[in-house]
Design a protein around this motif. Sequence first.
Motif, PDB file in Angstrom:
ATOM      1  N   PHE A   1       0.808  -1.225   0.000  1.00 41.82           N
ATOM      2  CA  PHE A   1       0.000   0.000   0.000  1.00 41.82           C
ATOM      3  C   PHE A   1       0.842   1.278   0.000  1.00 41.82           C
ATOM      4  O   PHE A   1       0.761   2.069  -0.938  1.00 41.82           O
ATOM      5  CB  PHE A   1      -0.954  -0.013   1.211  1.00 41.82           C
ATOM      6  N   ILE A   2       1.627   1.492   1.044  1.00 45.49           N
ATOM      7  CA  ILE A   2       2.302   2.779   1.199  1.00 45.49           C
ATOM      8  C   ILE A   2       3.255   3.067   0.042  1.00 45.49           C
ATOM      9  O   ILE A   2       3.145   4.091  -0.640  1.00 45.49           O
ATOM     10  CB  ILE A   2       3.053   2.842   2.544  1.00 45.49           C
ATOM     11  N   LEU A   3       4.192   2.151  -0.201  1.00 48.44           N
ATOM     12  CA  LEU A   3       5.181   2.377  -1.265  1.00 48.44           C
ATOM     13  C   LEU A   3       4.596   2.118  -2.646  1.00 48.44           C
ATOM     14  O   LEU A   3       4.982   2.763  -3.620  1.00 48.44           O
ATOM     15  CB  LEU A   3       6.412   1.491  -1.024  1.00 48.44           C
ATOM     16  N   PHE A   4       3.650   1.198  -2.725  1.00 46.87           N
ATOM     17  CA  PHE A   4       3.014   0.902  -4.014  1.00 46.87           C
ATOM     18  C   PHE A   4       2.181   2.088  -4.507  1.00 46.87           C
ATOM     19  O   PHE A   4       2.248   2.476  -5.677  1.00 46.87           O
ATOM     20  CB  PHE A   4       2.131  -0.341  -3.887  1.00 46.87           C
ATOM     21  N   ASN A   5       1.415   2.691  -3.592  1.00 46.70           N
ATOM     22  CA  ASN A   5       0.533   3.799  -3.968  1.00 46.70           C
ATOM     23  C   ASN A   5       1.157   5.170  -3.753  1.00 46.70           C
ATOM     24  O   ASN A   5       0.632   6.177  -4.245  1.00 46.70           O
ATOM     25  CB  ASN A   5      -0.774   3.728  -3.165  1.00 46.70           C
TER      26      ASN A   5
ATOM     27  N   ILE B   1       2.758  10.817  -0.245  1.00 49.54           N
ATOM     28  CA  ILE B   1       4.148  10.751   0.216  1.00 49.54           C
ATOM     29  C   ILE B   1       5.096  10.381  -0.927  1.00 49.54           C
ATOM     30  O   ILE B   1       6.252  10.029  -0.683  1.00 49.54           O
ATOM     31  CB  ILE B   1       4.307   9.781   1.410  1.00 49.54           C
ATOM     32  N   SER B   2       4.609  10.442  -2.162  1.00 54.41           N
ATOM     33  CA  SER B   2       5.468  10.137  -3.302  1.00 54.41           C
ATOM     34  C   SER B   2       6.623  11.132  -3.353  1.00 54.41           C
ATOM     35  O   SER B   2       6.445  12.332  -3.147  1.00 54.41           O
ATOM     36  CB  SER B   2       4.665  10.188  -4.607  1.00 54.41           C
TER      37      SER B   2
ATOM     38  N   ALA C   1      13.511   0.534  -2.679  1.00 57.95           N
ATOM     39  CA  ALA C   1      14.636   1.411  -2.340  1.00 57.95           C
ATOM     40  C   ALA C   1      15.429   1.779  -3.591  1.00 57.95           C
ATOM     41  O   ALA C   1      15.844   2.931  -3.762  1.00 57.95           O
ATOM     42  CB  ALA C   1      15.534   0.740  -1.313  1.00 57.95           C
ATOM     43  N   ASN C   2      15.622   0.805  -4.469  1.00 57.98           N
ATOM     44  CA  ASN C   2      16.330   1.075  -5.725  1.00 57.98           C
ATOM     45  C   ASN C   2      15.516   2.000  -6.628  1.00 57.98           C
ATOM     46  O   ASN C   2      16.060   2.915  -7.257  1.00 57.98           O
ATOM     47  CB  ASN C   2      16.631  -0.240  -6.447  1.00 57.98           C
ATOM     48  N   LYS C   3      14.226   1.756  -6.685  1.00 53.83           N
ATOM     49  CA  LYS C   3      13.345   2.585  -7.516  1.00 53.83           C
ATOM     50  C   LYS C   3      13.331   4.038  -7.029  1.00 53.83           C
ATOM     51  O   LYS C   3      13.350   4.979  -7.830  1.00 53.83           O
ATOM     52  CB  LYS C   3      11.933   2.007  -7.507  1.00 53.83           C
ATOM     53  N   LEU C   4      13.289   4.210  -5.710  1.00 53.70           N
ATOM     54  CA  LEU C   4      13.222   5.545  -5.119  1.00 53.70           C
ATOM     55  C   LEU C   4      14.608   6.162  -4.933  1.00 53.70           C
ATOM     56  O   LEU C   4      14.712   7.340  -4.566  1.00 53.70           O
ATOM     57  CB  LEU C   4      12.511   5.477  -3.764  1.00 53.70           C
TER      58      LEU C   4
END
Length: 316
Positions: free
Chosen positions: A29-33, A246-247, A271-274
């Motif tokens: 949820f949090i990181l996905f959305n 929070i994106s 973590a790699n994506k962000l």
Amino acid sequence: MHVDISFFKKIYSEDIIYHYTKASTAIDFILFNGQLRFNASRNSHDPIESRKARRGTVYTGTKADEVIAKETTLDSNDLHKYISNLENQFHQICFCKNRMGESFASEYYLSEFNGHEELFGFTKLRMWNQYADNYSGVCLAFSKEKIISKNETRIALLEEDVKYLTFRELSVAKIGDIQGNHLLNVGKEEYKKLIVEKVKQSFFLKHKDYSSENEYRIGTLFDKNKCCIENIRGELVFDRTMMLDISDCVEAIFISSYANDKQKSELLAYANKLNVPIIEMRWQYNSFEPRDYKGWIEFIGKIKLEQLNKQTLKSH
């Protein structure tokens, strides 16, 4: 792998806030959305926050013996509803902060992380236990400035550090009975203006027993027009949940050594994506060891590749 001291100096900042959660919640949820969910304060386990107040209207002096006019009674009832509605509408997201005031981040201060663990918001054992799935979850670090900037024009935010009080102080700070004499003197609308800030301030009060959490809270008054669209069991729901964007606000991901390998792999991918650090909390019998998880996986990958190359050479 060793975590460089520069990382700890960077996140030892007023701007960094932390949110503890389950690994599955962070991943699914949090990181996905790229969103955090606002939850009603009334749903808190803390009875000081969740219990509805039993208020009355109190008159003193000669007014206590007089018959109160119907109009004043109606005004009093409206005030009770007004306060109750504010309290019912308040939704919140809870974070914790670093304990600031030390010279740790100064470029002139030569230091090690060991011995300074308690300065940081990601090292709180009670939080890992209570909110991060019994030490198996995640602690996400965010930039407070980025979150506020991204959301303040979209929804009306109420944000503040939580204040910790004794029971006696709480009984004074939180809104109690309507003072009938004052209501008669100033009228309903003026009375509302006088108490609205005190009601809002009460959203950021907790008993002093929670003070070690060092909490910072972002809240809002529920507005169904600001809700996100949810797909629940195949049905679109438009008016149930408010979300905080929070994106691009994540500064680091802290994972538990107790999380399973699949969860660690998925969190590493985020973590790699962000392009943010991911630190593994390796729990020890007397403390914990922070490990650069990206570096560790790269190191293990090299060892596996060397072993594979050796096996290939042997087979030839």
